[in-house]
Design an enzyme around this catalytic site. Structure first.
Site, mmCIF file in Angstrom:
data_model
loop_
_atom_site.group_PDB
_atom_site.id
_atom_site.type_symbol
_atom_site.label_atom_id
_atom_site.label_comp_id
_atom_site.label_asym_id
_atom_site.label_seq_id
_atom_site.Cartn_x
_atom_site.Cartn_y
_atom_site.Cartn_z
ATOM 1 N N HIS A 1 -1.000 -6.214 0.879
ATOM 2 C CA HIS A 1 -1.813 -7.511 0.234
ATOM 3 C C HIS A 1 -2.392 -7.198 -1.008
ATOM 4 O O HIS A 1 -2.696 -7.951 -1.842
ATOM 5 C CB HIS A 1 -2.680 -8.192 1.269
ATOM 6 C CG HIS A 1 -4.023 -7.510 1.559
ATOM 7 N ND1 HIS A 1 -4.369 -6.639 2.656
ATOM 8 C CD2 HIS A 1 -5.326 -7.205 0.588
ATOM 9 C CE1 HIS A 1 -5.341 -6.004 2.545
ATOM 10 N NE2 HIS A 1 -6.131 -6.430 1.443
ATOM 11 N N ASP B 1 1.105 -4.596 6.801
ATOM 12 C CA ASP B 1 0.369 -4.874 5.764
ATOM 13 C C ASP B 1 -0.080 -3.441 4.897
ATOM 14 O O ASP B 1 -0.988 -2.892 4.652
ATOM 15 C CB ASP B 1 -1.156 -5.273 6.145
ATOM 16 C CG ASP B 1 -1.974 -5.646 4.971
ATOM 17 O OD1 ASP B 1 -1.606 -5.852 3.865
ATOM 18 O OD2 ASP B 1 -3.196 -5.641 5.171
ATOM 19 N N GLY C 1 -12.496 -4.959 -2.521
ATOM 20 C CA GLY C 1 -12.052 -3.956 -3.328
ATOM 21 C C GLY C 1 -11.585 -2.615 -2.727
ATOM 22 O O GLY C 1 -11.277 -1.692 -3.299
ATOM 23 N N ASN C 2 -12.057 -2.662 -1.493
ATOM 24 C CA ASN C 2 -11.602 -1.239 -0.626
ATOM 25 C C ASN C 2 -10.559 -1.234 -0.046
ATOM 26 O O ASN C 2 -9.758 -0.225 0.496
ATOM 27 C CB ASN C 2 -12.707 -0.919 0.158
ATOM 28 C CG ASN C 2 -14.108 -0.425 -0.274
ATOM 29 O OD1 ASN C 2 -15.083 -0.986 0.169
ATOM 30 N ND2 ASN C 2 -13.928 0.423 -1.020
ATOM 31 N N SER C 3 -9.816 -2.372 -0.082
ATOM 32 C CA SER C 3 -8.481 -2.399 0.808
ATOM 33 C C SER C 3 -7.459 -1.328 0.403
ATOM 34 O O SER C 3 -7.129 -1.311 -0.982
ATOM 35 C CB SER C 3 -7.978 -3.775 0.546
ATOM 36 O OG SER C 3 -8.434 -4.705 1.263
ATOM 37 N N GLY D 1 14.189 -4.332 23.884
ATOM 38 C CA GLY D 1 14.963 -5.631 24.652
ATOM 39 C C GLY D 1 14.446 -6.055 25.740
ATOM 40 O O GLY D 1 14.858 -6.240 26.744
#
Length: 471
Positions: free
Chosen positions: A112, A142, A216-218, A274
């Protein structure tokens, strides 16, 4: 916890080997023996780790919408060139963090962070800037892998730790660039190691920490006391946008599967077993004679699939994958996803109160039957719908729940007859008039019939909806 309450955040933590009592403390897992151990500083660990933490800046060009009024020549005559109604372009900027995993410039961050970006700039700890290219992006977990070109220089890297070794209460550090203020270090403990009811990505299995994580740390790193990467910080639970001590990180073992696929130069393919199931509740546990609610109750097994070939049956309770306990379908899905295609793994199963082990072959989801993607045309209520045959690969791709075969709606054209009918992507077509729809061929045959009255049945989630059109 609601989905709205989750605010994306980020943390980059770095790790290094450390010749101090701290690693010994982590290895022994013993409480501090004296005051000197309690007052040990994390500074040496941070000093070694921080060069491998980077800031990531992205730019995205967006066309502003123009009001039809501005296109009117009379309006332009009175208000001049400034209001000609020409679409204008604006640039949106965002920031995040990342971790260098290979000395030649391979960097991992959150998907992201770079989603939809036109330009990506990586800023090293020494303030040097490099343009970055996207090598791979996996929105389901992500995670994204970037590459920069440092020339002949070998960049500092962060080694990965086995995230399954983490225990609740272990100390962790976070290094990142919250709110763009500059590299920042926070400390905390592991609050939980297998959070699945988070709803951040398709593979819900997260490390929870109270180390402060802020916007801002992502994409940054969560590190353990051996100085290695244990997780990529992805989100926080917050009502205000700031940290309240509940942050979530993607385990390093999931990061490793994505990076290994990139290193091998191939497409990321996760194992398909499956089979599907549901969490064992207290009532289910009591009915099965289990001492406590744990594991996954298998309620569907695809004929001929790996689970079927291993001997797994409907009614079995899977309690562990490869020796690792599973408590719900998300944790079982995660455990399988971190394994490599091509080998075998073991399933620990309870059947009629007796425990046994089954050998499961790990293969990628097959493209059988062929998707046969088709846009429905003609004078019928389904015209404008794009449909396809479900198969294991498509089920995994669109994360389809509730069925493994049939005809699914992939898209609906705006203004089409299908849109007027209320059809949605993800609907499973069951019947058209008196004909069961098991394949795209069945559907095209059914809609080509000459009739003025249409009765259409679809499954949406756990509901079956029937609509009659015409008279």
């Amino acid at each position: 916890m609601t989905h709205k309450a989750l605010r994306l955040a980020a943390l980059p933590l770095l790790a290094l080997s450390l010749s101090l009592p701290v690693p010994a403390l982590a290895q022994d897992r013993a409480p501090p023996a004296n005051r000197a151990e309690i007052t040990l500083s994390f500074a040496p660990l941070v000093k070694q780790a921080s060069p491998a933490v980077v800031n990531i800046y992205t730019k995205r060009r967006v066309q502003t919408q123009v009001s039809p009024l501005l296109q009117d020549p009379l309006f332009q005559r009175f208000f001049g060139e400034a209001f000609r109604g020409i679409p204008r372009e604006r640039v949106e900027s965002s920031l995040g963090s990342g971790v260098i995993l290979e000395s030649d410039g391979l960097i991992v961050t959150n998907a992201h962070v770079i989603q939809g970006s036109d330009e990506i700039t990586v800023v090293l700890a020494d303030r040097r800037e490099f343009p970055a290219k996207i090598v791979a992006s996996d929105e389901k977990v992500d995670l994204a892998v970037l590459r920069i070109d440092p020339g002949k220089e070998k960049l500092p890297v962060l080694a990965m730790h086995d995230s399954d070794d983490l225990e609740v209460g272990d100390l962790v550090l976070a290094i990142g660039n919250p709110f763009g203020v500059g590299q920042t270090v926070t400390s905390g403990i592991v609050s939980a190691v297998a959070r699945t009811a988070v709803g951040i990505s398709d593979y819900n299995f997260f490390i929870q920490t109270d180390a402060a994580i802020n916007p801002g740390n992502s994409g940054g790193a969560l590190i353990s006391m051996d100085g290695k990467l244990v997780g990529i910080n992805s989100a926080i639970y917050s009502r205000s946008g700031g940290s309240i001590g509940i942050g979530f990180a993607i385990p390093a073992n999931m990061v490793r599967t994505v990076v290994d696929a990139v290193r091998g130069g191939g497409k990321l393919v996760r194992p398909w077993i499956g089979a599907g199931g549901q969490a064992v509740t207290s009532d289910i546990a009591a009915s099965l004679g289990l001492s406590r609610p744990a594991g996954v109750l298998i309620n569907q097994v695809r004929k001929g699939g790996p689970a079927d070939q291993s001997g797994l049956k409907v009614g079995d309770v899977v309690t562990a994958v490869n020796g690792r306990a599973v408590d719900d379908p998300d944790s079982m899905r995660y455990r399988v996803a971190t394994l490599a295609v091509g080998g075998n793994t073991s399933l620990t199963v309870l059947r009629q109160g007796k425990e046994q082990s089954l050998s499961l072959r790990l293969i990628g989801p097959p493209e059988t039957p062929a998707r046969d993607e088709t846009v429905v045309t003609g004078r019928n209520p389904l015209a404008g719908a794009k449909v396809a045959n479900l198969n294991p690969a498509l089920v995994e791709e669109i994360r389809f729940e509730g069925a493994s075969d049939g005809v699914v709606v992939l898209d609906v054209a705006r203004g089409s007859a299908a849109a007027g009918l209320g059809l949605r992507p993800g609907d499973l077509l069951l019947r058209v008039n008196d004909q069961d729809i098991n394949s795209v061929r069945d559907l095209t045959g059914a809609v080509n019939g000459q009739t003025r009255r249409w009765t259409i049945s679809v499954r949406r989630g756990d509901q079956t909806l029937t609509t009659t059109v015409g008279g």
